[in-house]
Design a protein around this motif. Sequence first.
Motif, PDB file in Angstrom:
ATOM      1  N   GLN A 116       9.677  -6.330  21.052  1.00 36.61           N
ATOM      2  CA  GLN A 116       8.436  -5.773  22.774  1.00 36.61           C
ATOM      3  C   GLN A 116       8.852  -7.725  22.982  1.00 36.61           C
ATOM      4  N   ILE A 117       8.398  -8.103  22.435  1.00 33.43           N
ATOM      5  CA  ILE A 117       8.147  -9.649  22.454  1.00 33.43           C
ATOM      6  C   ILE A 117       8.821  -9.623  22.753  1.00 33.43           C
TER       7      ILE A 117
ATOM      8  N   LEU B  64      12.811 -13.456  26.320  1.00 25.10           N
ATOM      9  CA  LEU B  64      13.576 -14.095  26.755  1.00 25.10           C
ATOM     10  C   LEU B  64      15.134 -13.682  27.122  1.00 25.10           C
ATOM     11  N   LEU B  65      14.469 -12.052  27.816  1.00 25.60           N
ATOM     12  CA  LEU B  65      15.222 -11.793  28.791  1.00 25.60           C
ATOM     13  C   LEU B  65      13.924 -11.238  29.808  1.00 25.60           C
TER      14      LEU B  65
ATOM     15  N   PHE C 181      13.360 -23.759  31.290  1.00 24.80           N
ATOM     16  CA  PHE C 181      12.075 -22.564  30.839  1.00 24.80           C
ATOM     17  C   PHE C 181      11.784 -21.656  30.574  1.00 24.80           C
ATOM     18  N   ALA C 182      11.752 -20.599  31.139  1.00 20.78           N
ATOM     19  CA  ALA C 182      11.269 -19.766  30.715  1.00 20.78           C
ATOM     20  C   ALA C 182      12.023 -18.463  30.197  1.00 20.78           C
ATOM     21  N   ALA C 183      13.801 -19.166  29.740  1.00 16.96           N
ATOM     22  CA  ALA C 183      14.337 -18.582  28.434  1.00 16.96           C
ATOM     23  C   ALA C 183      14.235 -19.150  27.473  1.00 16.96           C
ATOM     24  N   ALA C 184      13.215 -20.180  27.422  1.00 19.00           N
ATOM     25  CA  ALA C 184      13.310 -20.940  25.954  1.00 19.00           C
ATOM     26  C   ALA C 184      12.019 -20.245  25.232  1.00 19.00           C
ATOM     27  N   PRO C 185      12.545 -20.259  23.832  1.00 19.26           N
ATOM     28  CA  PRO C 185      11.029 -19.243  23.015  1.00 19.26           C
ATOM     29  C   PRO C 185      10.062 -19.844  23.473  1.00 19.26           C
TER      30      PRO C 185
ATOM     31  N   ILE D 164      22.536 -17.463  29.754  1.00 20.69           N
ATOM     32  CA  ILE D 164      21.833 -17.596  31.039  1.00 20.69           C
ATOM     33  C   ILE D 164      22.229 -19.198  31.181  1.00 20.69           C
ATOM     34  N   ILE D 165      22.626 -19.693  30.789  1.00 21.06           N
ATOM     35  CA  ILE D 165      23.697 -21.096  31.222  1.00 21.06           C
ATOM     36  C   ILE D 165      24.541 -20.780  31.320  1.00 21.06           C
TER      37      ILE D 165
END
Length: 181
Positions: A94-95, A100-101, A128-132, A168-169
Amino acid sequence: IIIPMALIIAEMGSHQGSNVWKTVKKTALSLIKNPVLVGLLIGICLAVSGIKIPAPLFKAIDMLAEAAGPAALIVIGGALFGLQVKGMASAVGQIVIGKLLIHPLLIFIAFYFVPGIDPLYMAGALLFAAAPMISIYPLFGQRYGLGGVSAAAMLVATIASFFTLSLIIGLMSLFGLMHFE
């Protein structure tokens, strides 16, 4: 803004069961003593006031800052060592999916509905949002009794981000968000 807000929410969650005023009081006292928030407040005050830190003190602070990343990784490694992952898959999943999505999707939706946003800002926000999550994440989790889950989630998110960031890229390139003039 995000770290203080997350700390406020976590502190309030840890003081559940009390009446509202006791919860607010306990939360405020915990936040006042929190070294992360104290450091942020001191940094903001120094930046706003223009006060220069003496060179020897600046050098000592700089050395501590450079050691913080490796120290955090040692703590994370210690949290992962001997960790029983049984029963943790659901929480970790879940986290990781959320970070990531869902998080990048919500950022995209938020930016999509704001007119006139420069594609460079949207691309930066999405990346930034997609980074761990940052390495302080398991340290905060440990403070609230979730060190193992948060360390495992960070490890899985870091590995999975190779694929999700690539996706995402690729999508950003496909839709023209990676072309800057």
